[in-house]
Write an enzyme that holds these catalytic residues in place. Structure first.
Site, short mmCIF file in Angstrom:
data_model
loop_
_atom_site.label_atom_id
_atom_site.label_comp_id
_atom_site.label_asym_id
_atom_site.label_seq_id
_atom_site.Cartn_x
_atom_site.Cartn_y
_atom_site.Cartn_z
N TRP A 161 89.12 64.15 85.47
CA TRP A 161 88.21 65.26 85.18
C TRP A 161 87.82 65.20 83.71
O TRP A 161 88.52 64.63 82.88
CB TRP A 161 88.88 66.59 85.50
N CYS A 218 95.42 59.50 87.07
CA CYS A 218 95.04 60.91 87.14
C CYS A 218 95.08 61.52 85.75
O CYS A 218 96.03 61.30 84.99
CB CYS A 218 95.97 61.68 88.08
N SER A 240 95.21 69.64 91.74
CA SER A 240 95.95 68.70 92.58
C SER A 240 97.28 69.30 93.01
O SER A 240 97.94 70.02 92.24
CB SER A 240 96.21 67.40 91.82
N ASP A 254 91.75 60.07 90.05
CA ASP A 254 91.48 61.50 90.20
C ASP A 254 91.42 62.05 88.78
O ASP A 254 92.44 62.40 88.20
CB ASP A 254 92.59 62.17 91.01
#
Length: 746
Positions: free
Chosen positions: A745, A698, A508, A743
């Site tokens: 992961w 995030c 990002s 966002d």
């Protein structure tokens, strides 16, 4: 022209290659069931296939982004979601769909679900239950049994049996799995019944050959039980006689079957292991009959030339399309590298500043770095494969003229003229967890019986638990496997066939184009993993380790007063491209309030967003309130961007800053994690949501994102006086209206 019996359409939508690889495996396996798939990417709709003209369709599709279809499936999705389509468009279509996703993400397998729903709205009907493969626990846990159950159902639907006389020769399987009629039964093979089982196994095998079920090239299948190695040798054509041969003639084809047994007490049962590991097993697996997947036939051959090959003339990964690309890939200069954490931090966090003069980006956008494998790791692998002496020679790859693989083609990301060193450095992922199909291939090139048996176990249906525990969860690499099984010596061509693409890594933006025009900054932790649990050496992350190594000379520390920390001669370049971003951006109206939750490096995009709003404020725009929840382990070691955030808070651009430190000594009432801070300020947060604030999350999907989601549900439930289910429905409404964006992961 009449349709071939057993034909069906097999299509896939893939973002990183997972769905494509599974569809390719299904294509290979289907042939052994006398089924004839027509395989296409979903992007080929209207060009290669029209779903409304099909009778039976099998779909394999992944999910990307926030539950979106992969890029290759977007055209198909746009086509079938048109509201003008008649509701009986697909009334003649029967289908099965397999979704791939990760349950750590909120919209798990969402693409599969929306495809499923829309196909039924258009009149299509299931002929087999939908499958949801979960990468969080291992795709194989669901995918393997789903595929095993699919074939007999398809055979019944399409009116075909196992290979018949007419099709057996043309659809031969080059390497058979273990021949095992009783693999799925629980009947023990005791001394009393072992002879009966042996006789039955051989009689069943011969009966299969007599019935034309199998027409096999020379191959050997091994089952170990009761201290014996039982070898079943099948050959086509005339060969030297073997004691006990039984010859069956079908359509002028001689098939010889021999079953031989020899003691293997000294090899396998003299010193049984006390516990399981990557290289050893214990009962019941070590004594079980095994069912192995069909091995894919070889199809690549390599010829070496004495000509020199210039790597500088080669395009990045052979110019193949890159996943989630919103721009072309270009070499960009690293203009600055800064360590954001202290030297005694658990993880090293590095910030890179990259030149991006030709790109337009917004806060929230991300870039992908096309990385390389570690040179020393590549060299060790080439040495282990006994090809180090030719690794830098020009090699020419081509499809074998006599291959039995259907649709054989060299991966588009591998150049047909290169060097082995280039292929294993820049194109193939040598660190990835090996798929079972690759392990199955390795079995055929392993000579030691004990090692061969263990590899068979790891690739078998019966050894799925061991595969998960000792291969997938430990992140052992190809080199680790080869070092653990010394007698395994696969040809390098077979590995190029099997290894997946070296995927670009996304990061990002932690900057604003209003702050530093023509440049973009990214921040990340340098991942480290110690040797052990089957890993033969310490290692760093493929991309983070690579970026750390190539920028070491230019790196500054947090207390450095140097402007850049390196001279112009030290400038490095990295391949980079911008990724598609549909939603994770600032609202178009800068006056909208924001709640941002980002522990660790998850704070990166929010630093860029806050600085962007700050620049807008300085330019005379009215900006909304902003509230940041940040957390890390230790305040003194890894509180990254502390100075920037406190300055922005002091000048009023950042309205609220709530921080938490999980490993510091704290009083019970002080928050340890971001979700704790949220609950403490729950009433105010609810008021922000009611006032129209947008929420951004995030960071880590495995725990943080789920914990934050639960905290929101608790806050809404308590403040609104509703049940948790009603609160979760409210959260889902925020997601659907793009007011709750993630966002994350894993």
């Amino acid at each position: 022209m009449p349709e071939k019996k057993g034909r069906f359409l097999l299509v896939y939508g893939s973002q990183t290659g997972q769905a494509e690889a599974i569809a390719e495996e299904m294509f290979e396996t289907a042939l052994s069931y006398n089924l004839h798939p027509e395989l296409h990417c979903l992007s080929k709709t209207d060009k290669k296939f029209n779903i409304e003209r099909e009778k039976y369709v099998v779909i394999v599709v992944s999910t990307t982004g926030e539950g979106d279809p992969p890029d290759t499936a977007l055209k198909f999705w746009r086509r079938i979601k048109k509201k003008t389509l008649p509701t009986d468009l697909l009334s003649d279509v029967k289908y099965a769909i397999l979704g791939l996703g990760d349950s750590n993400y909120t919209n798990f397998c969402n693409c599969c679900r929306i495809f499923d729903e829309r196909l039924q709205e258009l009149g299509a009907k299931h002929f087999y239950a939908t499958g949801y493969g979960d990468d969080a626990v291992g795709l194989e846990v669901v995918v393997e049994p789903w595929m095993d159950g699919l074939w007999p159902v398809l055979q019944k639907e399409l009116g075909v049996s196992d290979l018949d006389e007419e099709t057996s020769y043309n659809n031969a399987v080059s390497e058979p799995p273990l021949i095992n009629e009783n693999a799925d039964t629980n009947e023990p093979k005791t001394a009393e019944n072992s002879h009966n089982h042996d006789t039955e196994d051989r009689e069943n095998l011969v009966e299969k050959v007599e019935n034309g079920i199998s027409d096999l090239e020379i191959g050997e299948s091994v089952t170990i039980s009761n201290g014996y190695r039982e070898s079943v040798l099948i050959t086509n054509g005339v060969s030297d006689s073997v004691d006990g041969d039984q010859t069956v003639n079908k359509n002028q084809l001689q098939t010889q079957v021999s079953v031989q047994k020899e003691p293997v007490e000294s090899e396998l049962t003299s010193t049984p292991p006390l516990e399981r590991s990557l290289t050893s097993s214990i009962p019941p697996l070590s004594e079980a009959n095994l069912s192995l997947p069909v091995v894919s036939p070889p199809f690549i051959e390599i010829n070496f030339s004495n000509e020199k090959w210039d790597s500088s003339q080669s395009s990045i990964q052979n110019g193949a399309k890159l996943p989630s690309a919103a721009s072309s890939v270009a070499l960009v200069a690293v203009t600055k590298a800064t360590v954001l954490t202290s030297v005694d931090a658990v993880k090293k966090t590095l910030e890179l500043e990259l030149e991006a003069p030709d790109y337009q980006y917004e806060p929230g956008d991300s870039v992908s770095i096309v990385c390389e494998n570690e040179p020393s790791e590549v060299q060790r692998l080439l040495q282990r494969l006994n090809v180090a002496d030719v690794a830098d020679k020009k090699c020419i790859l081509s499809v074998m003229a006599e291959t039995k693989k259907k649709r054989a083609v060299i991966h588009d990301y591998i150049p047909t003229e290169a060097t082995l060193r280039h292929i294993f450095t820049s194109c193939c992922d040598i660190r990835t967890t090996l798929k079972k199909a690759c392990l199955r291939m390795l079995v055929d090139y392993t000579t030691d019986p004990t090692e061969k048996r263990r590899l068979q176990e790891l690739t078998s249906k019966q050894g799925s638990e061991d595969y998960a525990k000792f291969v997938r969860e430990t992140h052992v690499s190809l080199l680790d496997i080869l070092l653990s099984f010394p007698s395994c010596n696969p040809p390098v061509e077979r590995l190029i066939e099997q290894l997946p693409r070296l995927q670009p890594r996304p990061y990002s933006a932690c900057s604003s184009p209003l702050e530093i025009p023509g440049r973009i900054r990214i921040a990340f932790n340098v991942l480290e993993m110690e040797a052990g649990s089957g890993r033969h050496s310490d290692r760093t992350g493929v991309c983070t380790g690579w970026l750390n190594r190539i920028t070491e000379k230019m790196t500054t520390n947090p207390t450095s007063t140097s402007e850049n920390g390196f001279s112009g001669d030290d400038t490095m370049q990295v391949p980079m491209y911008f990724r598609t971003n549909q939603h994770f951006r600032l609202p178009t109206d800068p006056s909208v309030d924001l709640v941002m939750i980002g522990p660790g490096t998850g704070v990166a995009p929010f630093v860029g967003m806050i600085k962007h709003r700050h620049a807008q404020k300085q330019a005379g725009h009215d900006i909304g309130k902003m509230w940041l929840f940040y957390g890390c382990r230790h305040e003194a070691c890894d509180y990254i961007y502390r100075e920037d955030l406190e300055k922005l808070r002091a000048c009023g651009s950042l309205t609220e800053l709530s921080v938490s430190f999980s490993r510091d000594d704290r009083s019970p009432e002080q928050p340890r994690y971001v979700q704790d801070s949220m609950r403490i300020r729950g009433k105010q947060l609810y008021e922000w949501i009611q006032g129209g604030a947008h929420v951004y999350v995030c960071g880590d999907a495995n725990h943080m994102a789920k914990d934050v989601n639960e905290a929101w549900a608790d806050i809404i439930s308590e403040c609104k006086g509703v049940t948790i289910d009603v609160a979760k429905a409210r959260l889902m409404s925020l997601r659907l209206n793009h007011r709750y964006l993630e966002d994350v992961w894993s």
